[in-house]
Design a protein around this motif. Structure first.
Motif, short mmCIF file in Angstrom:
data_model
loop_
_atom_site.label_atom_id
_atom_site.label_comp_id
_atom_site.label_asym_id
_atom_site.label_seq_id
_atom_site.Cartn_x
_atom_site.Cartn_y
_atom_site.Cartn_z
N HIS A 147 0.93 -1.33 0.03
CA HIS A 147 0.01 0.19 -0.07
C HIS A 147 0.81 1.26 0.08
O HIS A 147 1.81 1.42 0.62
CB HIS A 147 -0.99 0.15 1.21
N LEU A 148 0.61 2.20 -0.78
CA LEU A 148 1.22 3.49 -0.89
C LEU A 148 0.16 4.67 -1.03
O LEU A 148 -0.83 4.73 -1.62
CB LEU A 148 2.23 3.57 -2.35
N ARG A 156 6.33 -0.08 -5.26
CA ARG A 156 5.27 -0.43 -6.03
C ARG A 156 4.89 -1.90 -5.99
O ARG A 156 3.62 -2.40 -5.93
CB ARG A 156 5.07 0.18 -7.40
N LEU A 157 5.91 -2.47 -6.29
CA LEU A 157 5.91 -4.10 -6.69
C LEU A 157 6.00 -4.99 -5.29
O LEU A 157 5.35 -5.92 -5.21
CB LEU A 157 6.95 -4.71 -7.42
N ILE A 195 4.62 7.22 -0.34
CA ILE A 195 5.02 6.75 1.02
C ILE A 195 4.11 5.48 1.40
O ILE A 195 2.96 5.44 1.11
CB ILE A 195 5.08 7.99 1.90
N GLY A 196 4.91 4.65 1.90
CA GLY A 196 4.39 3.38 2.43
C GLY A 196 4.69 3.30 4.02
O GLY A 196 5.80 3.60 4.40
N VAL A 215 14.06 3.02 -9.72
CA VAL A 215 14.26 1.65 -9.20
C VAL A 215 13.74 1.61 -7.90
O VAL A 215 13.00 0.54 -7.49
CB VAL A 215 15.82 1.22 -8.94
N ILE A 216 14.02 2.37 -6.78
CA ILE A 216 13.33 2.48 -5.78
C ILE A 216 11.77 2.73 -5.78
O ILE A 216 10.91 2.04 -5.20
CB ILE A 216 13.70 3.53 -4.66
N GLU A 217 11.20 3.45 -6.69
CA GLU A 217 9.84 3.76 -6.79
C GLU A 217 9.23 2.31 -7.21
O GLU A 217 8.14 2.13 -6.88
CB GLU A 217 9.69 4.99 -7.74
#
Length: 331
Positions: free
Chosen positions: A214-215, A310-311, A236-237, A304-306
């Motif tokens: 969840h973001l 998300r994954l 953000i998570g 890459v971080i984003e």
């Protein structure tokens, strides 16, 4: 206009000192050559009460920046750099020049794999108002068995005009367009930069996990009277990752790290990957059953971080350049 980005990607002039100029694509990577010069001319209409920030998302390995033959500053690899070039621009045609060193750079290549030089990631102009949000940071603390999260937000506001600035910061936190938090803070600045701190609670947060990443969307808005001067947003998570003795816990649940090491390199493209390639690469790591990626041996681009967020992939990132002697480098 709050912020406007003008891309400087595309074809640049490129040459080795004393050599013939040729066109090279930016961003791109090439096998190390020692030293090379990048040049690009661009048209610009000067704007009143605006700041122009020249942003490099990453180079390899060391670069000196010039605007209209004025030295602006230096860069070392893989990291974002912002340069305020407002005072160096002229009406009409302007020129940016970057002297790139690779083989002999202090934070340069190492043995063990192919090494690439170049302006490896995006370059653009970021046009902002004279008062803008320069940075922000959010820290979280869970209570009541993760049913409540205390958020401590720091926002740095930069003022590049005379006098005292009086305005307001509005902060909202949403998930699927549903508002979970809203807070406002008066801003009174007589310095060049000031840190504003805000606190707010989120009840029963949807926790970020490997199976359900969840973001939330955090939006920070800076206003003067009714005018919006600047706005930034960030996904953000809410999660807590801790180590107890020899075990790791994610949101209070024991987790075993099952991961891979990932270099941000791709065949003859070097460090310059398309967004689709990054997405496919990270999705394949997820599909193979991994839950963790060690990003080696240098900072990877923000995408890459984003995508990992998300994954539902945990990552660790390294400051890079483990083979270099930091004492040998001077700005």
């Amino acid at each position: 206009m709050i912020r406007e980005q003008i891309s400087l990607n595309g074809l640049w002039d490129w040459y080795i000192s004393g050599g013939e100029k040729k066109k090279i694509k930016v961003p791109s990577s090439y096998l190390c050559v020692g030293e090379a010069i990048f040049e690009k001319t661009f048209q610009f209409n000067l704007l009143q009460n605006k700041r122009v920030i020249l942003r490099f998302e990453g180079i390899a390995y060391e670069g000196a920046i010039y605007i209209n033959e004025n030295y602006i500053g230096n860069m070392v690899p893989y990291s974002r750099y912002d340069f305020d070039i407002t005072e160096y621009l002229v009406q009409g045609e302007n020129k940016v020049k970057v002297n790139i060193k690779d083989i002999n750079a202090s934070y340069g290549p190492s043995d063990g794999w192919e090494n690439y030089g170049g302006i490896i990631w995006d370059v653009y102009l970021d046009i902002r108002n004279n008062v803008f949000i320069s940075d922000y940071q959010i820290l979280t603390e869970f209570t009541n068995n993760y049913s409540k999260v205390r958020c401590h937000l720091k926002v740095w506001v930069k003022k590049l005009k005379d006098g005292i600035f009086k305005g307001i910061l509005n902060v909202t936190l949403t998930y699927n367009n549903v508002e979970y938090a809203r807070v406002a803070e008066n801003v009174n600045i007589n310095l060049e930069e000031k840190c504003i701190e805000l606190d707010f609670d989120v009840l029963n947060p949807l926790l970020w996990s490997l199976d359900s990443p969840h973001l939330y969307n955090l939006e920070i808005e800076l206003k003067e009277n009714t005018d919006v001067l600047d706005k930034v947003s960030q996904k953000i998570g809410f999660r807590e990752f801790v180590k107890k003795e020899t075990k790791f816990y994610l949101n209070g649940q024991k987790v075993i790290l099952k991961g891979v090491c990932r270099h941000h390199m791709w065949g003859e493209q070097g460090y310059t990957l398309s967004l689709e390639q990054i997405e496919n690469d990270m999705q394949m790591i997820k599909n193979m059953g991994a839950n963790y990626v060690r990003l080696v041996h240098y900072p990877h681009p923000k995408q890459v971080i984003e995508i990992a967020d998300r994954l539902g992939l945990m990552v660790s990132e390294e400051p890079g350049l483990w083979w270099s002697d930091p004492v040998s480098y001077t700005h």
